[in-house]
Design a protein around this motif. Structure first.
Motif, PDB file in Angstrom:
ATOM      1  N   VAL A  85       0.864  -1.181   0.000  1.00  0.00           N
ATOM      2  CA  VAL A  85       0.000   0.000   0.000  1.00  0.00           C
ATOM      3  C   VAL A  85       0.899   1.229   0.000  1.00  0.00           C
ATOM      4  O   VAL A  85       1.736   1.385   0.893  1.00  0.00           O
ATOM      5  N   ILE A  86       0.736   2.095  -0.981  1.00  0.00           N
ATOM      6  CA  ILE A  86       1.567   3.293  -1.097  1.00  0.00           C
ATOM      7  C   ILE A  86       0.951   4.415  -0.268  1.00  0.00           C
ATOM      8  O   ILE A  86      -0.237   4.721  -0.405  1.00  0.00           O
ATOM      9  N   VAL A  87       1.764   5.014   0.600  1.00  0.00           N
ATOM     10  CA  VAL A  87       1.318   6.123   1.446  1.00  0.00           C
ATOM     11  C   VAL A  87       2.373   7.221   1.400  1.00  0.00           C
ATOM     12  O   VAL A  87       3.548   6.955   1.142  1.00  0.00           O
ATOM     13  N   PRO A  88       1.993   8.461   1.662  1.00  0.00           N
ATOM     14  CA  PRO A  88       3.002   9.519   1.699  1.00  0.00           C
ATOM     15  C   PRO A  88       3.853   9.424   2.960  1.00  0.00           C
ATOM     16  O   PRO A  88       3.391   8.963   4.009  1.00  0.00           O
ATOM     17  N   ALA A  89       5.080   9.869   2.857  1.00  0.00           N
ATOM     18  CA  ALA A  89       5.955   9.905   4.029  1.00  0.00           C
ATOM     19  C   ALA A  89       5.510  10.963   5.018  1.00  0.00           C
ATOM     20  O   ALA A  89       5.695  10.813   6.231  1.00  0.00           O
ATOM     21  N   MET A  90       4.907  12.046   4.515  1.00  0.00           N
ATOM     22  CA  MET A  90       4.509  13.162   5.367  1.00  0.00           C
ATOM     23  C   MET A  90       3.057  12.961   5.817  1.00  0.00           C
ATOM     24  O   MET A  90       2.113  13.469   5.210  1.00  0.00           O
ATOM     25  N   THR A  91       2.898  12.186   6.882  1.00  0.00           N
ATOM     26  CA  THR A  91       1.575  11.912   7.425  1.00  0.00           C
ATOM     27  C   THR A  91       1.727  11.352   8.823  1.00  0.00           C
ATOM     28  O   THR A  91       2.849  11.112   9.297  1.00  0.00           O
ATOM     29  N   PHE A  92       0.591  11.116   9.486  1.00  0.00           N
ATOM     30  CA  PHE A  92       0.596  10.508  10.811  1.00  0.00           C
ATOM     31  C   PHE A  92       0.717   8.989  10.680  1.00  0.00           C
ATOM     32  O   PHE A  92       0.384   8.408   9.648  1.00  0.00           O
ATOM     33  N   ALA A  93       1.148   8.353  11.753  1.00  0.00           N
ATOM     34  CA  ALA A  93       1.449   6.920  11.731  1.00  0.00           C
ATOM     35  C   ALA A  93       0.275   6.063  11.277  1.00  0.00           C
ATOM     36  O   ALA A  93       0.470   5.024  10.634  1.00  0.00           O
ATOM     37  N   ALA A  94      -0.954   6.461  11.588  1.00  0.00           N
ATOM     38  CA  ALA A  94      -2.116   5.613  11.295  1.00  0.00           C
ATOM     39  C   ALA A  94      -2.261   5.318   9.808  1.00  0.00           C
ATOM     40  O   ALA A  94      -2.784   4.257   9.439  1.00  0.00           O
ATOM     41  N   THR A  95      -1.818   6.222   8.946  1.00  0.00           N
ATOM     42  CA  THR A  95      -1.953   6.008   7.504  1.00  0.00           C
ATOM     43  C   THR A  95      -1.168   4.784   7.058  1.00  0.00           C
ATOM     44  O   THR A  95      -1.615   4.036   6.178  1.00  0.00           O
ATOM     45  N   ALA A  96      -0.015   4.567   7.639  1.00  0.00           N
ATOM     46  CA  ALA A  96       0.789   3.379   7.319  1.00  0.00           C
ATOM     47  C   ALA A  96       0.378   2.181   8.150  1.00  0.00           C
ATOM     48  O   ALA A  96       0.363   1.042   7.674  1.00  0.00           O
ATOM     49  N   ASN A  97       0.019   2.437   9.398  1.00  0.00           N
ATOM     50  CA  ASN A  97      -0.289   1.327  10.298  1.00  0.00           C
ATOM     51  C   ASN A  97      -1.498   0.526   9.845  1.00  0.00           C
ATOM     52  O   ASN A  97      -1.583  -0.685  10.107  1.00  0.00           O
ATOM     53  N   CYS A  98      -2.444   1.167   9.176  1.00  0.00           N
ATOM     54  CA  CYS A  98      -3.634   0.430   8.734  1.00  0.00           C
ATOM     55  C   CYS A  98      -3.258  -0.693   7.775  1.00  0.00           C
ATOM     56  O   CYS A  98      -3.914  -1.740   7.748  1.00  0.00           O
ATOM     57  N   ALA A  99      -2.212  -0.504   6.982  1.00  0.00           N
ATOM     58  CA  ALA A  99      -1.724  -1.586   6.123  1.00  0.00           C
ATOM     59  C   ALA A  99      -1.029  -2.657   6.951  1.00  0.00           C
ATOM     60  O   ALA A  99      -1.247  -3.862   6.755  1.00  0.00           O
TER      61      ALA A  99
END
Length: 389
Positions: A85-99
């Protein structure tokens, strides 16, 4: 400009964000507390219907928080081990953690240097046969370049999701945030455009995905108590792995009450942002983020970038001493120790986000800010820039 007089008259701390709860909100919550239903009752559906109307979507599903909303989106698509899942580096942890919650791997994409929004070219470069989705983050409240991202998603047969936790009340080319991706996730945290105390929402036009999210928030059970009562049965079936991600009627009553003031609050945020724009126009060592043509921001954050060589630490500490709750959003995800250890990522992966992180500051912006508080922030920023930039 000196702040000596300002400090003597106005010592109160101004946070970067704050909820606004009034008597109408208290009454709305009190009515639920006096009712027969505290959770899984009629207020949940009322809130969901009103939210869907604001978001321009067929469905809105209320969940426990914004992280649960992100998790539910990824789970509803069946994303799991072996997927990316591609996510931006500039965001809060939850955006990556959901993957990661689903056993998938987040891939960190760089951002546009002017807006700090997800860079479509960086997304394109990261797509592999394992890519299942891209999550666009409406950083600071400004919608991403969804047409460009949608074209990439269609070209590669992947899903486009929106982390719209900053952007409720925003729009792109006349379309409200919440209708710009296959699914969109929102947060109802106290500093967000509206609050339910805690809470989240997923919006979508897809009937099947909406039902999958509803099932996911309720332990994977196919029917709720009202459906069983209507059928005159006690029987229920757990069809998938789910969680207790429900949002109570108490929270939904507060959210519904607040939703009626969203438009006025978004306008107030815009007014404050424009005051900042005018006040800082002559500062050569500070610049607000660029605004995309046709994008209406929800102004969750007012982020500025300091010039190269400016003493960001000095500016930050001076503003905090003067009672200005300046903050930094965010430390790029790939610089955090957990992701470095878990995913093997290193500094240098997303150079634009890394350079921006060294220079950004979030200034106070929330609807309840008085004009005198806005003036204090402006005076303090100008004074700090004269000293440290």
């Amino acid at each position: 400009m000196s702040l000596t007089g300002e400090l003597e008259r106005a010592p109160a701390f101004i946070p970067y964000g704050r909820q606004w709860v009034d008597e109408a909100d208290v009454v709305a919550v009190s009515e639920v507390l006096r009712s027969d239903w505290l959770t899984t009752g009629p207020m949940v559906g009322r809130f969901e219907n009103a939210f869907a109307a604001v978001a321009g979507s067929a469905h809105a599903v209320a969940l426990a928080n914004g992280t649960a909303a992100l998790h539910a989106m990824v789970a509803a698509l069946g994303i799991g081990p072996g997927d990316e899942v591609i996510v931006p580096a500039m965001t809060f942890a939850a955006t990556a953690n959901c993957a990661l919650f689903q056993g998938a791997t987040p891939r960190f994409a760089d951002v546009d240097p002017a807006t700090l929004l997800l860079d479509p070219a960086a997304v394109e470069a990261l797509v592999t046969p394992s890519t299942r989705a891209v999550i666009a983050v409406d950083y600071a409240g400004q919608p991403c370049d969804y047409p460009a991202l949608e074209a990439i998603a269609e070209r590669h047969g992947i899903e486009l999701l929106a982390d719209a936790c900053h952007s409720l009340g925003g729009a792109l080319a006349g379309r409200p945030v919440g209708s710009l991706a296959r699914m969109s996730a929102f947060s109802l945290h106290p500093v967000k455009p509206i609050t339910a105390g805690e809470g989240g929402v997923v919006t979508t036009d897809d009937d099947v995905l909406a039902e999958a999210v509803r099932r996911f928030r309720n332990h994977g059970i196919a029917t709720d108590h009202r459906a069983r009562e209507a059928l005159g049965t006690w029987s229920y079936a757990v069809e998938t792995l789910g969680y207790n991600y429900r949002l109570s009627d108490i929270h939904c009553a507060l959210g519904l009450s607040q939703l009626g003031r969203l438009a006025a609050w978004t306008e107030r945020r815009r007014e404050i942002a424009e005051r900042y724009d005018r006040a800082f126009a002559e500062l050569t060592a500070l610049a607000p983020l660029a605004r995309r043509v046709g994008a209406g921001s929800a102004w969750h954050l007012y982020v500025v970038q300091l010039a190269e060589g400016a003493d960001r630490k000095g500016v930050f500490e001076a503003l905090r001493r003067w009672g200005i709750g300046v903050n930094v959003h965010y430390i790029p995800l790939h610089l955090h120790p957990y992701y470095r250890e878990r995913l093997g990522v290193e500094p240098g992966l997303c150079p634009v986000a890394e350079r921006a992180y060294e220079r950004i500051l979030s200034l106070p912006i929330f609807p309840a800010m008085g004009e005198d508080e806005v003036s204090r922030v402006i005076a303090a920023v100008i004074d700090a820039m004269e000293r440290f930039a």
